[in-house]
Design a protein around this motif. Structure first.
Motif, short mmCIF file in Angstrom:
data_model
loop_
_atom_site.label_atom_id
_atom_site.label_comp_id
_atom_site.label_asym_id
_atom_site.label_seq_id
_atom_site.Cartn_x
_atom_site.Cartn_y
_atom_site.Cartn_z
N ASP A 1 -15.10 -7.70 3.10
CA ASP A 1 -13.04 -7.79 2.95
C ASP A 1 -12.35 -6.85 3.10
OD1 ASP A 1 -13.03 -10.82 2.83
OD2 ASP A 1 -13.32 -10.23 0.63
N ALA A 2 -13.19 -5.84 2.15
CA ALA A 2 -12.31 -4.96 1.88
C ALA A 2 -11.98 -3.50 3.42
CB ALA A 2 -12.45 -3.89 0.83
N ALA A 3 -13.51 -3.47 4.16
CA ALA A 3 -13.20 -3.20 5.20
C ALA A 3 -12.41 -3.37 6.01
CB ALA A 3 -14.93 -2.69 6.17
N PRO A 4 -11.91 -4.42 6.90
CA PRO A 4 -10.58 -4.52 7.27
C PRO A 4 -10.02 -3.56 7.24
CG PRO A 4 -11.34 -6.38 7.82
CD PRO A 4 -12.29 -5.76 6.92
N LEU A 5 -9.67 -3.92 5.95
CA LEU A 5 -8.16 -3.13 5.07
C LEU A 5 -7.95 -2.08 4.58
CD1 LEU A 5 -7.68 -5.53 1.82
CD2 LEU A 5 -5.57 -5.75 3.66
N VAL A 6 -9.09 -1.65 4.57
CA VAL A 6 -9.69 -0.11 4.51
C VAL A 6 -9.03 0.60 6.67
CG1 VAL A 6 -11.02 1.70 4.11
CG2 VAL A 6 -10.89 0.06 3.16
N GLU A 7 -9.57 -0.22 7.00
CA GLU A 7 -9.31 0.09 8.08
C GLU A 7 -7.79 -0.11 8.76
OE1 GLU A 7 -11.40 -1.39 12.30
OE2 GLU A 7 -12.42 -1.05 10.98
N ARG A 8 -7.26 -0.73 8.29
CA ARG A 8 -5.68 -0.80 8.72
C ARG A 8 -5.41 -0.26 7.86
NH1 ARG A 8 -1.94 -3.19 11.30
NH2 ARG A 8 -0.36 -4.24 10.58
N PHE A 9 -5.29 0.16 6.58
CA PHE A 9 -4.64 1.12 5.73
C PHE A 9 -5.42 2.67 6.43
CE2 PHE A 9 -5.04 4.77 3.09
CZ PHE A 9 -4.00 4.51 1.62
N ASN A 10 -5.92 2.91 7.19
CA ASN A 10 -6.58 3.96 7.98
C ASN A 10 -5.51 4.43 9.18
OD1 ASN A 10 -8.08 5.31 6.07
ND2 ASN A 10 -9.78 4.86 6.98
N ALA A 11 -5.67 3.03 10.34
CA ALA A 11 -4.78 3.22 10.65
C ALA A 11 -3.08 3.05 10.28
CB ALA A 11 -4.87 2.27 12.09
N LEU A 12 -3.02 2.96 9.55
CA LEU A 12 -1.02 2.64 9.05
C LEU A 12 -0.97 4.14 8.67
CD1 LEU A 12 -0.01 -0.07 7.75
CD2 LEU A 12 0.48 0.40 9.85
N SER A 13 -1.87 4.58 8.01
CA SER A 13 -1.71 6.28 8.01
C SER A 13 -2.16 6.81 8.82
CB SER A 13 -3.19 6.37 6.87
OG SER A 13 -3.14 6.19 5.65
N ALA A 14 -2.85 7.36 9.92
CA ALA A 14 -2.63 8.05 11.05
C ALA A 14 -1.52 7.86 11.98
CB ALA A 14 -3.88 7.75 11.84
N GLU A 15 -1.20 6.24 11.98
CA GLU A 15 -0.16 6.70 12.64
C GLU A 15 1.02 6.71 11.97
OE1 GLU A 15 1.77 2.76 13.45
OE2 GLU A 15 -0.33 1.71 14.05
N LEU A 16 0.80 6.70 10.61
CA LEU A 16 2.84 7.64 9.47
C LEU A 16 2.50 8.92 9.56
CD1 LEU A 16 4.34 6.84 7.74
CD2 LEU A 16 2.82 6.75 5.72
N ARG A 17 1.38 9.58 10.05
CA ARG A 17 0.68 10.96 10.02
C ARG A 17 1.68 11.44 11.09
NH1 ARG A 17 -3.80 10.58 6.94
NH2 ARG A 17 -5.05 10.38 9.25
N ALA A 18 1.28 10.18 12.49
CA ALA A 18 1.69 11.21 13.53
C ALA A 18 3.59 10.99 13.82
CB ALA A 18 0.80 9.96 14.59
N ALA A 19 3.87 9.94 12.91
CA ALA A 19 5.20 9.66 12.71
C ALA A 19 6.14 11.18 12.57
CB ALA A 19 5.46 8.10 11.69
N ARG A 20 5.29 11.25 10.91
CA ARG A 20 5.83 11.88 10.60
C ARG A 20 5.71 13.73 11.27
NH1 ARG A 20 3.13 11.45 4.52
NH2 ARG A 20 4.83 9.90 3.67
#
Length: 150
Positions: free
Chosen positions: A1-20
């Motif tokens: 269950d945590a895997a989709p959240l981690v994946e989602r978190f990593n994707a958001l982190s990558a988007e956040l780094r790209a946005a930064r």
């Protein structure tokens, strides 16, 4: 269950780094644009100051030229007035001289008959006697006797 959240978190982190990263690039571009704007404003102010100085210099030069032209024109007018006054005086002198000559001519014309009469009368008389010579001779009033110490 945590895997989709981690994946989602990593994707958001990558988007956040790209946005930064994109935000950092935009901030650099914004900084460059601000510097360019400031530089342009400074150049514009400098150009306006140079243009105003040029206008003031041209105005001062034009004033000097106008003053010099006015002074030269005044000098020319004064010279013309002096020459006109001189010519007027000369014309008055010539007019007086002409009037004097006219009067003299009229007097000569009036005296002409009397002179003719005297000349005719003189021709009818005997020839004049020879002038006296010696110490008692009459001298011309135009050649007075020379003074000699005694």
């Amino acid at each position: 269950d945590a895997a989709p959240l981690v994946e989602r978190f990593n994707a958001l982190s990558a988007e956040l780094r790209a946005a930064r990263a994109e935000n950092a690039e935009l901030e650099v571009d914004l900084e460059r644009a601000s510097e360019a704007k400031t530089s342009s404003e400074v150049a514009l102010v400098d150009e306006e100051a140079r243009a105003q100085a040029g206008v003031l210099k041209a105005h001062a030069s034009a004033q000097l030229d106008v003053s010099a032209t006015i002074a030269a024109a005044q000098a020319t007018v004064e010279q013309v007035v002096r020459e006109a006054a001189h010519e007027e005086r000369r014309a008055e002198i010539l007019a007086r001289s002409l009037q004097n000559h006219r009067v003299a001519l009229e007097l000569l014309q009036l005296a002409d008959p009397a002179i003719e009469h005297l000349v005719a009368e003189h021709k009818l008389t005997d020839a004049p006697a020879a002038p006296a010579k010696g110490a008692g001779a009459r001298r011309s009033p135009w050649r007075p006797r020379r003074w000699r110490p005694r």
